[in-house]
Design a protein around this motif. Structure first.
Motif, PDB file in Angstrom:
ATOM      1  N   GLY A  15      36.410  77.449  39.627  1.00 32.95           N
ATOM      2  CA  GLY A  15      36.850  78.842  39.607  1.00 32.95           C
ATOM      3  C   GLY A  15      36.231  79.609  38.450  1.00 32.95           C
ATOM      4  O   GLY A  15      35.747  80.732  38.606  1.00 32.95           O
ATOM      5  N   ALA A  16      36.234  78.991  37.272  1.00 37.84           N
ATOM      6  CA  ALA A  16      35.663  79.657  36.092  1.00 37.84           C
ATOM      7  C   ALA A  16      34.156  79.818  36.228  1.00 37.84           C
ATOM      8  O   ALA A  16      33.586  80.851  35.851  1.00 37.84           O
ATOM      9  CB  ALA A  16      36.005  78.854  34.837  1.00 37.84           C
ATOM     10  N   MET A  17      33.488  78.816  36.800  1.00 32.95           N
ATOM     11  CA  MET A  17      32.038  78.919  36.991  1.00 32.95           C
ATOM     12  C   MET A  17      31.702  80.015  37.997  1.00 32.95           C
ATOM     13  O   MET A  17      30.731  80.766  37.819  1.00 32.95           O
ATOM     14  CB  MET A  17      31.494  77.570  37.453  1.00 32.95           C
ATOM     15  CG  MET A  17      31.541  76.508  36.367  1.00 32.95           C
ATOM     16  SD  MET A  17      31.388  74.835  37.022  1.00 32.95           S
ATOM     17  CE  MET A  17      29.744  74.876  37.698  1.00 32.95           C
ATOM     18  N   ALA A  18      32.499  80.109  39.051  1.00 37.29           N
ATOM     19  CA  ALA A  18      32.267  81.158  40.043  1.00 37.29           C
ATOM     20  C   ALA A  18      32.391  82.538  39.415  1.00 37.29           C
ATOM     21  O   ALA A  18      31.594  83.445  39.692  1.00 37.29           O
ATOM     22  CB  ALA A  18      33.256  81.003  41.200  1.00 37.29           C
ATOM     23  N   GLU A  19      33.370  82.690  38.556  1.00 37.17           N
ATOM     24  CA  GLU A  19      33.550  83.980  37.868  1.00 37.17           C
ATOM     25  C   GLU A  19      32.301  84.338  37.071  1.00 37.17           C
ATOM     26  O   GLU A  19      31.839  85.480  37.075  1.00 37.17           O
ATOM     27  CB  GLU A  19      34.741  83.901  36.894  1.00 37.17           C
ATOM     28  CG  GLU A  19      36.085  83.711  37.534  1.00 37.17           C
ATOM     29  CD  GLU A  19      36.706  85.018  38.023  1.00 37.17           C
ATOM     30  OE1 GLU A  19      36.018  86.059  37.987  1.00 37.17           O
ATOM     31  OE2 GLU A  19      37.862  84.963  38.462  1.00 37.17           O
ATOM     32  N   ARG A  20      31.768  83.362  36.397  1.00 33.08           N
ATOM     33  CA  ARG A  20      30.604  83.600  35.546  1.00 33.08           C
ATOM     34  C   ARG A  20      29.370  83.955  36.376  1.00 33.08           C
ATOM     35  O   ARG A  20      28.596  84.844  36.035  1.00 33.08           O
ATOM     36  CB  ARG A  20      30.342  82.343  34.703  1.00 33.08           C
ATOM     37  CG  ARG A  20      29.274  82.517  33.667  1.00 33.08           C
ATOM     38  CD  ARG A  20      29.687  83.495  32.585  1.00 33.08           C
ATOM     39  NE  ARG A  20      28.602  83.683  31.638  1.00 33.08           N
ATOM     40  CZ  ARG A  20      28.615  84.590  30.666  1.00 33.08           C
ATOM     41  NH1 ARG A  20      29.648  85.386  30.513  1.00 33.08           N
ATOM     42  NH2 ARG A  20      27.595  84.690  29.842  1.00 33.08           N
ATOM     43  N   LEU A  21      29.180  83.253  37.477  1.00 32.21           N
ATOM     44  CA  LEU A  21      28.037  83.526  38.348  1.00 32.21           C
ATOM     45  C   LEU A  21      28.137  84.929  38.947  1.00 32.21           C
ATOM     46  O   LEU A  21      27.137  85.654  39.053  1.00 32.21           O
ATOM     47  CB  LEU A  21      27.974  82.474  39.462  1.00 32.21           C
ATOM     48  CG  LEU A  21      27.629  81.057  38.991  1.00 32.21           C
ATOM     49  CD1 LEU A  21      27.968  80.033  40.066  1.00 32.21           C
ATOM     50  CD2 LEU A  21      26.152  80.970  38.615  1.00 32.21           C
ATOM     51  N   HIS A  22      29.327  85.305  39.318  1.00 28.85           N
ATOM     52  CA  HIS A  22      29.557  86.647  39.881  1.00 28.85           C
ATOM     53  C   HIS A  22      29.280  87.721  38.831  1.00 28.85           C
ATOM     54  O   HIS A  22      28.626  88.731  39.101  1.00 28.85           O
ATOM     55  CB  HIS A  22      31.005  86.729  40.383  1.00 28.85           C
ATOM     56  CG  HIS A  22      31.316  87.964  41.153  1.00 28.85           C
ATOM     57  ND1 HIS A  22      32.112  88.965  40.662  1.00 28.85           N
ATOM     58  CD2 HIS A  22      30.937  88.360  42.389  1.00 28.85           C
ATOM     59  CE1 HIS A  22      32.216  89.929  41.559  1.00 28.85           C
ATOM     60  NE2 HIS A  22      31.511  89.587  42.613  1.00 28.85           N
ATOM     61  N   ALA A  23      29.747  87.466  37.618  1.00 26.39           N
ATOM     62  CA  ALA A  23      29.528  88.431  36.529  1.00 26.39           C
ATOM     63  C   ALA A  23      28.047  88.587  36.210  1.00 26.39           C
ATOM     64  O   ALA A  23      27.610  89.639  35.734  1.00 26.39           O
ATOM     65  CB  ALA A  23      30.294  87.987  35.283  1.00 26.39           C
ATOM     66  N   PRO A 125      34.852  77.039  28.159  1.00 21.71           N
ATOM     67  CA  PRO A 125      33.380  77.025  28.177  1.00 21.71           C
ATOM     68  C   PRO A 125      32.797  77.337  29.549  1.00 21.71           C
ATOM     69  O   PRO A 125      31.703  77.892  29.652  1.00 21.71           O
ATOM     70  CB  PRO A 125      33.034  75.600  27.750  1.00 21.71           C
ATOM     71  CG  PRO A 125      34.197  75.165  26.945  1.00 21.71           C
ATOM     72  CD  PRO A 125      35.393  75.822  27.558  1.00 21.71           C
ATOM     73  N   ALA A 126      33.531  77.010  30.618  1.00 16.23           N
ATOM     74  CA  ALA A 126      33.015  77.297  31.953  1.00 16.23           C
ATOM     75  C   ALA A 126      32.830  78.787  32.160  1.00 16.23           C
ATOM     76  O   ALA A 126      32.137  79.222  33.066  1.00 16.23           O
ATOM     77  CB  ALA A 126      33.949  76.713  33.017  1.00 16.23           C
TER      78      ALA A 126
END
Ligand code: NAP
Length: 143
Positions: A15-23, A125-126
Motif C-alpha cells: 500500500g505504501a509503495m503504491a502511494e509512492r509510485l502514484h505520487a 521507508p516504503a
C-alpha cells in the motif's frame, strides 16, 4: 521507461509503495486478494483491477508485494499468462533464494523480464526511502 505499474498486494508495504509510485506520476494499477482493501485507492485516481491477471495485462511493470512465496506462486501462476510485450516482473516479497530462482524461471518461461528486489525497511521507508536489493536481467524478448 516505466509508465504503467501494477502493485499486487496492498498490505503494509504494498500500500505504501503504491502511494509512492502514484505520487511519482505513474499510472498505478492495484489488485488485492481482499478487494475491499483496494477500494479507498480508487477514488484517488488509482486503477483497481478485478483480478491480478487484469492488472498484469494493463501494465509494463508488475510488483509483487505479497505475504510469502506460496502467495506469490499462487497469484502469479494465474496472472502471468496475461502479460503483454516487454513486461517486467519486480518480485519484492520476502521469499528466499530457492523461491526467487523458481520465480525467475517462471518469468523466463513466460518471456517476461524478472527482477528480484527484496526490500530493507518498513512502512515509513516504503513511502520513499526503502533500500531495494535488485538483481535481474532484461526480458528474453529484448536479448
Ligand atoms: N512490513 C515490513 O516491515 C516488511 C519489510 C520488508 C519486507 N517485508 C516483506 O514484504 C512482504 C509484504 O509484507 P507486508 O508487511 O506488506 O505484509 P502484510 O501487511 O501482511 O500484507 C500481505 C499481503 O499479501 C496478501 N496475501 C497474503 N496471502 C495471500 C494469498 N495466499 N494470496 C494472495 N494474496 C495474499 C495480503 O492480502 P489480503 O489483504 O487479502 O490479506 C496482503 O495484501 C512480505 O514478504 C514481508 O516479509 C515486509
Amino acid at each position: 521507461m516505466i509508465d504503467k505499474v501494477a502493485v499486487l498486494g496492498l498490505g503494509t508495504m504494498g500500500g505504501a509503495m503504491a502511494e509512492r509510485l502514484h505520487a511519482a506520476g505513474l499510472e498505478v494499477w492495484l489488485w488485492n486478494r481482499t478487494a475491499s482493501r483496494a477500494e479507498p485507492f480508487r477514488a484517488r485516481g488509482f486503477h483497481v483491477a478485478d483480478s491480478a491477471a487484469d492488472a498484469v495485462a494493463a501494465v509494463d511493470t508488475v510488483v509483487t508485494m505479497l505475504f510469502d512465496a506460496d502467495a506469490v506462486r499462487s497469484v502469479m501462476t494465474q496472472a502471468l499468462p496475461a502479460h503483454g510485450d516487454g513486461l517486467i516482473w519486480m518480485q519484492s516479497s520476502t521469499v528466499g533464494t530457492v523461491a526467487a530462482r523458481e520465480f525467475a524461471t517462471m518469468a523466463e518461461q513466460a518471456g517476461v523480464g524478472f527482477v528480484d528486489a527484496p526490500m530493507l525497511g518498513t512502512k515509513d521507508p516504503a513511502a520513499g526511502t526503502l533500500t531495494e536489493l535488485v538483481a535481474g536481467r532484461p526480458p528474453t524478448s529484448r536479448l
